[in-house]
Scaffold this motif. Structure first.
Motif, PDB file in Angstrom:
ATOM      1  N   ASN A   1       0.803  -1.085   0.074  1.00 24.41           N
ATOM      2  CA  ASN A   1      -0.044  -0.067   0.028  1.00 24.41           C
ATOM      3  C   ASN A   1       0.707   1.200   0.094  1.00 24.41           C
ATOM      4  O   ASN A   1       1.851   1.228   0.551  1.00 24.41           O
ATOM      5  CB  ASN A   1      -1.011  -0.252   1.249  1.00 24.41           C
ATOM      6  CG  ASN A   1      -1.991  -1.136   0.994  1.00 24.41           C
ATOM      7  OD1 ASN A   1      -2.385  -1.590   0.077  1.00 24.41           O
ATOM      8  ND2 ASN A   1      -2.406  -1.541   2.356  1.00 24.41           N
ATOM      9  N   THR A   2       0.450   2.300  -0.640  1.00 23.18           N
ATOM     10  CA  THR A   2       1.174   3.424  -0.713  1.00 23.18           C
ATOM     11  C   THR A   2       0.681   4.432   0.394  1.00 23.18           C
ATOM     12  O   THR A   2      -0.507   4.679   0.551  1.00 23.18           O
ATOM     13  CB  THR A   2       0.844   4.313  -2.099  1.00 23.18           C
ATOM     14  OG1 THR A   2       1.267   3.458  -3.312  1.00 23.18           O
ATOM     15  CG2 THR A   2       1.613   5.667  -2.082  1.00 23.18           C
ATOM     16  N   GLN A   3       1.603   5.109   1.024  1.00 23.67           N
ATOM     17  CA  GLN A   3       1.350   5.878   2.203  1.00 23.67           C
ATOM     18  C   GLN A   3       1.051   7.497   1.790  1.00 23.67           C
ATOM     19  O   GLN A   3       1.771   7.675   0.563  1.00 23.67           O
ATOM     20  CB  GLN A   3       2.575   6.074   3.079  1.00 23.67           C
ATOM     21  CG  GLN A   3       2.641   4.735   4.132  1.00 23.67           C
ATOM     22  CD  GLN A   3       1.601   4.427   5.139  1.00 23.67           C
ATOM     23  OE1 GLN A   3       0.874   5.393   5.302  1.00 23.67           O
ATOM     24  NE2 GLN A   3       1.593   3.486   5.616  1.00 23.67           N
ATOM     25  N   TYR A   4       0.053   8.080   1.994  1.00 21.22           N
ATOM     26  CA  TYR A   4      -0.162   9.484   1.563  1.00 21.22           C
ATOM     27  C   TYR A   4       0.314  10.471   2.574  1.00 21.22           C
ATOM     28  O   TYR A   4       0.139  10.344   3.701  1.00 21.22           O
ATOM     29  CB  TYR A   4      -1.623   9.376   1.421  1.00 21.22           C
ATOM     30  CG  TYR A   4      -2.160   8.896   0.232  1.00 21.22           C
ATOM     31  CD1 TYR A   4      -1.807   9.257  -1.230  1.00 21.22           C
ATOM     32  CD2 TYR A   4      -2.785   7.671   0.302  1.00 21.22           C
ATOM     33  CE1 TYR A   4      -2.383   8.766  -2.255  1.00 21.22           C
ATOM     34  CE2 TYR A   4      -3.044   7.038  -0.750  1.00 21.22           C
ATOM     35  CZ  TYR A   4      -3.095   7.502  -2.056  1.00 21.22           C
ATOM     36  OH  TYR A   4      -3.375   6.847  -3.084  1.00 21.22           O
ATOM     37  N   PHE A   5       0.908  11.596   2.251  1.00 20.73           N
ATOM     38  CA  PHE A   5       1.519  12.685   3.043  1.00 20.73           C
ATOM     39  C   PHE A   5       0.956  13.818   2.641  1.00 20.73           C
ATOM     40  O   PHE A   5       1.217  14.082   1.400  1.00 20.73           O
ATOM     41  CB  PHE A   5       2.986  12.421   3.219  1.00 20.73           C
ATOM     42  CG  PHE A   5       3.469  13.387   4.310  1.00 20.73           C
ATOM     43  CD1 PHE A   5       3.506  13.342   5.715  1.00 20.73           C
ATOM     44  CD2 PHE A   5       4.171  14.423   3.967  1.00 20.73           C
ATOM     45  CE1 PHE A   5       3.933  14.090   6.509  1.00 20.73           C
ATOM     46  CE2 PHE A   5       4.574  15.401   4.732  1.00 20.73           C
ATOM     47  CZ  PHE A   5       4.525  15.439   6.158  1.00 20.73           C
ATOM     48  N   THR A   6       0.587  14.717   3.149  1.00 18.08           N
ATOM     49  CA  THR A   6      -0.159  16.004   2.658  1.00 18.08           C
ATOM     50  C   THR A   6       0.584  17.329   3.744  1.00 18.08           C
ATOM     51  O   THR A   6       0.846  16.914   4.717  1.00 18.08           O
ATOM     52  CB  THR A   6      -1.660  16.201   2.563  1.00 18.08           C
ATOM     53  OG1 THR A   6      -2.016  15.983   3.939  1.00 18.08           O
ATOM     54  CG2 THR A   6      -2.132  15.266   1.778  1.00 18.08           C
ATOM     55  N   VAL A   7       1.009  18.186   2.872  1.00 19.17           N
ATOM     56  CA  VAL A   7       1.639  19.325   3.753  1.00 19.17           C
ATOM     57  C   VAL A   7       0.711  20.533   3.579  1.00 19.17           C
ATOM     58  O   VAL A   7       0.154  20.531   2.604  1.00 19.17           O
ATOM     59  CB  VAL A   7       3.006  19.769   2.963  1.00 19.17           C
ATOM     60  CG1 VAL A   7       3.864  20.970   3.755  1.00 19.17           C
ATOM     61  CG2 VAL A   7       4.117  18.370   3.242  1.00 19.17           C
ATOM     62  N   GLN A   8       0.362  21.019   4.665  1.00 22.56           N
ATOM     63  CA  GLN A   8      -0.399  22.264   4.549  1.00 22.56           C
ATOM     64  C   GLN A   8       0.244  23.568   3.907  1.00 22.56           C
ATOM     65  O   GLN A   8       1.400  23.768   4.517  1.00 22.56           O
ATOM     66  CB  GLN A   8      -0.818  22.579   6.101  1.00 22.56           C
ATOM     67  CG  GLN A   8      -1.646  21.687   6.714  1.00 22.56           C
ATOM     68  CD  GLN A   8      -3.015  21.423   6.115  1.00 22.56           C
ATOM     69  OE1 GLN A   8      -3.693  22.573   5.587  1.00 22.56           O
ATOM     70  NE2 GLN A   8      -3.755  20.234   6.363  1.00 22.56           N
ATOM     71  N   LYS A   9      -0.314  23.958   3.202  1.00 22.24           N
ATOM     72  CA  LYS A   9       0.416  25.181   2.330  1.00 22.24           C
ATOM     73  C   LYS A   9       0.141  26.315   3.163  1.00 22.24           C
ATOM     74  O   LYS A   9      -0.729  26.611   3.679  1.00 22.24           O
ATOM     75  CB  LYS A   9      -0.188  25.539   0.975  1.00 22.24           C
ATOM     76  CG  LYS A   9       0.283  24.308   0.059  1.00 22.24           C
ATOM     77  CD  LYS A   9      -0.382  24.490  -1.464  1.00 22.24           C
ATOM     78  CE  LYS A   9      -0.210  25.892  -2.099  1.00 22.24           C
ATOM     79  NZ  LYS A   9      -0.684  26.074  -3.415  1.00 22.24           N
TER      80      LYS A   9
END
Length: 87
Positions: free
Chosen positions: A6-14
């Motif tokens: 599975n691919t992990q998702y990482f999001t950065v707050q702009k």
């Protein structure tokens, strides 16, 4: 152990993007607070491109460097024309 299929998702707050006029206001206030003549210092920066004309107080130097110098001139000219009712 995690499933490696599975691919992990990482999001950065702009960070909220500041308008040119906001940057100018922040820089103007920072220069005033440090006792500099803000107009002279900003003109020096625009003419030379040398960021040392701008204080690092309140992150002013790094903020102004994120804006192109021609954008600074455009914003100042726009405000001047608007305030002099030439439009």
């Amino acid at each position: 152990m995690e499933n490696l299929n599975n691919t992990q998702y990482f999001t950065v707050q702009k960070e909220p993007e500041l308008q040119v006029r906001d940057v100018l206001e922040i820089v103007f206030r920072a220069l005033s607070e440090k006792g500099y003549n803000p107009v002279n210092q900003i003109v020096g920066y625009i003419m030379s491109g040398d960021p040392t004309y701008i204080t690092s107080h309140n992150n002013a130097r790094s903020l102004i460097m994120k804006v192109e110098r021609d954008e600074l001139v455009e914003e100042v000219l726009r405000a001047y024309i608007k305030n002099n009712s030439w439009e």
